[in-house]
Design a protein around this motif. Structure first.
Motif, short mmCIF file in Angstrom:
data_model
loop_
_atom_site.label_atom_id
_atom_site.label_comp_id
_atom_site.label_asym_id
_atom_site.label_seq_id
_atom_site.Cartn_x
_atom_site.Cartn_y
_atom_site.Cartn_z
N LYS A 160 16.94 6.40 13.10
CA LYS A 160 18.43 6.80 13.08
C LYS A 160 18.80 8.03 12.14
CE LYS A 160 18.21 1.87 15.28
NZ LYS A 160 17.19 1.81 14.53
N ARG A 217 13.21 -0.05 7.69
CA ARG A 217 12.79 0.94 8.26
C ARG A 217 13.84 1.56 9.98
NH1 ARG A 217 7.39 0.83 7.34
NH2 ARG A 217 7.14 -0.26 5.61
N ASP A 271 0.35 -1.66 0.42
CA ASP A 271 -0.01 -0.04 -0.31
C ASP A 271 0.74 1.28 0.23
OD1 ASP A 271 0.67 -0.08 2.84
OD2 ASP A 271 -1.00 -0.03 4.05
N GLU A 272 1.98 1.56 0.18
CA GLU A 272 2.83 2.33 -0.25
C GLU A 272 3.49 2.76 -1.41
OE1 GLU A 272 6.23 2.67 3.53
OE2 GLU A 272 5.64 1.03 4.15
C1 FAD Z 1 11.33 3.97 12.67
C2 FAD Z 1 11.46 2.35 13.40
C3 FAD Z 1 12.86 1.54 13.98
C4 FAD Z 1 13.13 0.32 13.95
N1 FAD Z 1 14.16 -0.42 14.21
C5 FAD Z 1 14.63 -1.32 14.75
C6 FAD Z 1 15.89 -1.87 15.01
O1 FAD Z 1 16.80 -1.50 15.57
N2 FAD Z 1 16.57 -2.61 15.30
C7 FAD Z 1 15.08 -3.77 15.08
O2 FAD Z 1 15.82 -5.33 14.83
N3 FAD Z 1 13.94 -3.20 14.32
C8 FAD Z 1 13.51 -2.52 14.16
N4 FAD Z 1 12.24 -1.87 13.71
C9 FAD Z 1 11.39 -2.90 13.10
C10 FAD Z 1 11.80 -3.72 11.87
O3 FAD Z 1 12.48 -2.25 10.86
C11 FAD Z 1 10.53 -4.40 11.91
O4 FAD Z 1 10.45 -5.43 12.18
C12 FAD Z 1 10.34 -5.02 10.34
O5 FAD Z 1 9.73 -3.87 9.36
C13 FAD Z 1 9.51 -5.86 10.15
O6 FAD Z 1 9.13 -6.02 8.82
P1 FAD Z 1 7.58 -6.54 7.72
O7 FAD Z 1 8.23 -6.41 6.45
O8 FAD Z 1 7.21 -7.80 8.87
O9 FAD Z 1 6.70 -4.95 8.34
P2 FAD Z 1 6.61 -3.63 7.63
O10 FAD Z 1 7.73 -3.11 7.68
O11 FAD Z 1 5.66 -3.33 8.12
O12 FAD Z 1 5.95 -3.93 6.42
C14 FAD Z 1 4.87 -4.14 5.94
C15 FAD Z 1 4.40 -3.50 4.95
O13 FAD Z 1 2.66 -3.80 4.29
C16 FAD Z 1 1.39 -2.62 3.50
N5 FAD Z 1 1.04 -2.95 4.14
C17 FAD Z 1 0.04 -3.23 5.31
N6 FAD Z 1 -1.30 -3.03 5.21
C18 FAD Z 1 -1.64 -3.24 4.10
C19 FAD Z 1 -2.40 -3.69 3.20
N7 FAD Z 1 -3.50 -4.05 3.62
N8 FAD Z 1 -1.93 -3.69 2.30
C20 FAD Z 1 -0.63 -4.12 1.02
N9 FAD Z 1 0.45 -3.28 2.25
C21 FAD Z 1 -0.53 -3.57 2.77
C22 FAD Z 1 2.89 -1.64 4.76
O14 FAD Z 1 2.49 -0.24 4.46
C23 FAD Z 1 4.11 -1.60 4.67
O15 FAD Z 1 4.60 -1.24 3.85
C24 FAD Z 1 11.95 -0.86 13.68
C25 FAD Z 1 10.75 0.05 12.85
C26 FAD Z 1 9.97 0.72 12.85
C27 FAD Z 1 9.22 1.36 12.29
#
Ligand code: FAD
Ligand code: SF4
Lengths: 397, 64
Positions: free
Chosen positions: A48, A43, A35-36
């Motif tokens: 940072k 992230r 969705d982005e």
């Molecule tokens: C600011 C920040 C700093 C961080 N720093 C650390 C760190 O220092 N160390 C560490 O270990 N972890 C850190 N994390 C955690 C780490 O970034 C996350 O664990 C990781 O991003 C998870 O990845 P993901 O793909 O599961 O989810 P996400 O990164 O949340 O990605 C999910 C994606 O799916 C999209 N989405 C959601 N719903 C829908 C839908 N219905 N349809 C289509 N797309 C959708 C979202 O918009 C997003 O783009 C941090 C997180 C953040 C936010």
């Protein structure tokens, strides 16, 4: 036979799953929905280097255009998935399109939690996406004082960056010390002193009852009746798994999409990353919001979608950077465990410690001792008996 | 195969050393990864690919 695999969520977990599917030999139709509007980005640098402005914004992209193109996938970005029909094996998108699949990867991550009040005011922010970060960074340029609601890892990281930018910072949390849930009371107390030493006004043990202002935020009201003036407020009170689009689908949803030990949520459906809870064979049901886990779990989920049947049993790992301190944890940590320092000395700003459950080592923490963190990981892997590990002389090879 | 390590991105997680100890080590003071050697055999190459895949800071690139 899997002819069409659909990945929903185009970030760390979704991209890793897509790459793993190709690597493991899936050559058929692959579609990735996110969705982005942006190509997948990372992230951790947001709170940072990107917020501080020490990295160019595009340095956080996860893959070059060439690598993305090499995946041979169809990308549908800027479009949310809105519904899942499990029996029909179809996902509906916000623009009305319906995509059929044979295999589905759910990787929708988590979304910033909000307070029940105050978010209509200008100057009130959450931080989860690149766009959130750029908005906050822009406002910090003209702000004087920032209130941060929540002293978890996001709140604490942002407090550090904002202090380094020279602004006044107040960090507020109902718990008695920063990051106490993740690290337990002793490191929590050290973190409080670290932030206070850098000039943050740390208000722990007291919640926020209201955001004040008319049109634009002017301050924060605390449960003890005190008020904190602020021209920018960051609400950093955690994240909730993005499962809204799965409501009514029949998939088991609790704290995230509930998977078995193979990251499987239903026949032909796997989940990975922040959105997924799964049954860790060693330590029970878990949901991790850690960068490392997104990669490891998405790899595992992809393999199991292709029928490989590998249980997911990682040693969890995460880190956080605050000022010049790097904290790293392997395994499990928190206030519910025994805690003992086994190397270094907090007074010198470097130490390593172990967590135990009364019987054995379950986790390791390093405070500016990254190499030792890796060595202590062995105790977690081997579940070293607590008594012998706690008396261990740690020698760094 | 050629491995390139971006120490500026590395966050010192040590995951690469777990996957390919022949290729990577960590500096004592700050845990930042260092390249010990380029991978010399197929097993080490596979470990190096694994390191590049799991590095949480995307600090390792492998050119085949
Ligand atoms: C600011 C920040 C700093 C961080 N720093 C650390 C760190 O220092 N160390 C560490 O270990 N972890 C850190 N994390 C955690 C780490 O970034 C996350 O664990 C990781 O991003 C998870 O990845 P993901 O793909 O599961 O989810 P996400 O990164 O949340 O990605 C999910 C994606 O799916 C999209 N989405 C959601 N719903 C829908 C839908 N219905 N349809 C289509 N797309 C959708 C979202 O918009 C997003 O783009 C941090 C997180 C953040 C936010
Ligand atoms: S895995 Fe990546 S971040 Fe971790 S030490 Fe190696 S290069 Fe650095």
């Amino acid at each position: 036979m899997l002819n069409r695999i659909l990945v929903v969520g185009a970030s760390a977990a979704g991209l890793t799953a897509a790459e793993a599917l190709r690597r493991e030999g899936f050559t058929e139709e692959l579609t990735i929905v996110g969705d982005e509007p942006h190509a997948p980005y990372d992230r951790p640098p947001l709170s940072k280097q990107i917020l501080r402005g020490t990295w160019e914004d595009d340095r956080t992209v996860l893959r070059s255009d060439a690598l993305l193109a090499g995946l041979g996938a169809t990308w549908i970005l800027g479009t949310a998935a809105t519904a899942l029909d499990l029996p029909a094996r179809e996902v509906t998108l916000a623009d009305g399109r319906v995509l059929g699949y044979d295999g589905l990867v759910i990787a929708t991550g988590a979304a910033a939690r909000r307070l029940p009040f105050g978010h209509h005011l200008a100057g009130v922010h959450v931080l989860r996406t690149l766009d959130d970060t750029l908005r906050l960074r822009e406002e910090l340029k003209t702000a004087c004082s920032v209130a941060i609601v929540g002293a978890g890892f996001l709140g604490a990281e942002v407090a550090a960056v904002v202090r380094e930018l020279g602004l006044t910072v107040t960090m507020i949390d109902p718990l008695p010390a920063p990051m106490i849930r993740q690290f337990g009371p002793e490191p929590g107390e050290l973190l409080r002193r670290l932030h206070e030493g850098h000039g943050v006004d740390v208000r722990c043990g007291v919640g926020v009852t209201a955001l004040q202002g008319d049109g634009r935020v002017e301050g924060v009201e605390l449960a003890d009746g005190s008020q904190v003036a602020a021209d920018v407020v960051l609400v950093a009170v955690g994240a909730s798994p993005a499962t809204g689009w799965l409501a009514g689908s029949g998939l088991p949803i609790g704290d995230g999409v509930e998977c078995d030990q193979y990251c499987v949520a239903a026949p032909g459906v796997v989940a990975a990353g922040d959105v997924a809870s799964w049954h860790h064979p060693g330590i029970g049901r878990r949901r991790l919001e850690h960068r490392m886990n997104a990669t490891e779990q998405a790899t595992n989920a992809a393999r199991n979608l292709l029928g490989q049947g590998v249980p997911f049993e990682p040693v969890p790992y995460f880190w956080t950077d605050q000022y010049d301190v790097k904290l790293q944890v392997y395994g499990r940590s928190g206030a519910e465990f025994d805690f003992r320092i086994v190397a270094g000395d907090p007074a010198e700003g470097r130490f390593a410690a172990l967590y135990g459950d009364g019987e054995q080592v379950v986790g390791a923490l390093a405070w500016n001792l990254p190499r030792q963190a890796r060595l202590l990981r062995e105790h977690v892997v081997r579940s070293t008996p607590w008594n012998s590990a706690a008396h261990q002389e740690l020698n760094s090879h | 195969m050629k491995v390139v390590l971006d120490q500026d991105k590395c966050i010192g997680s040590g995951q690469c050393v777990l996957s390919a100890p022949e290729v990577f080590d960590q500096r004592d003071d700050d845990g930042i990864a260092v390249l010990l050697a380029q991978p010399a055999d197929a097993g080490t190459e596979e470990g190096t690919r694994e390191a590049a895949r799991i590095c949480p800071a995307l600090a390792i690139t492998v050119a085949e």
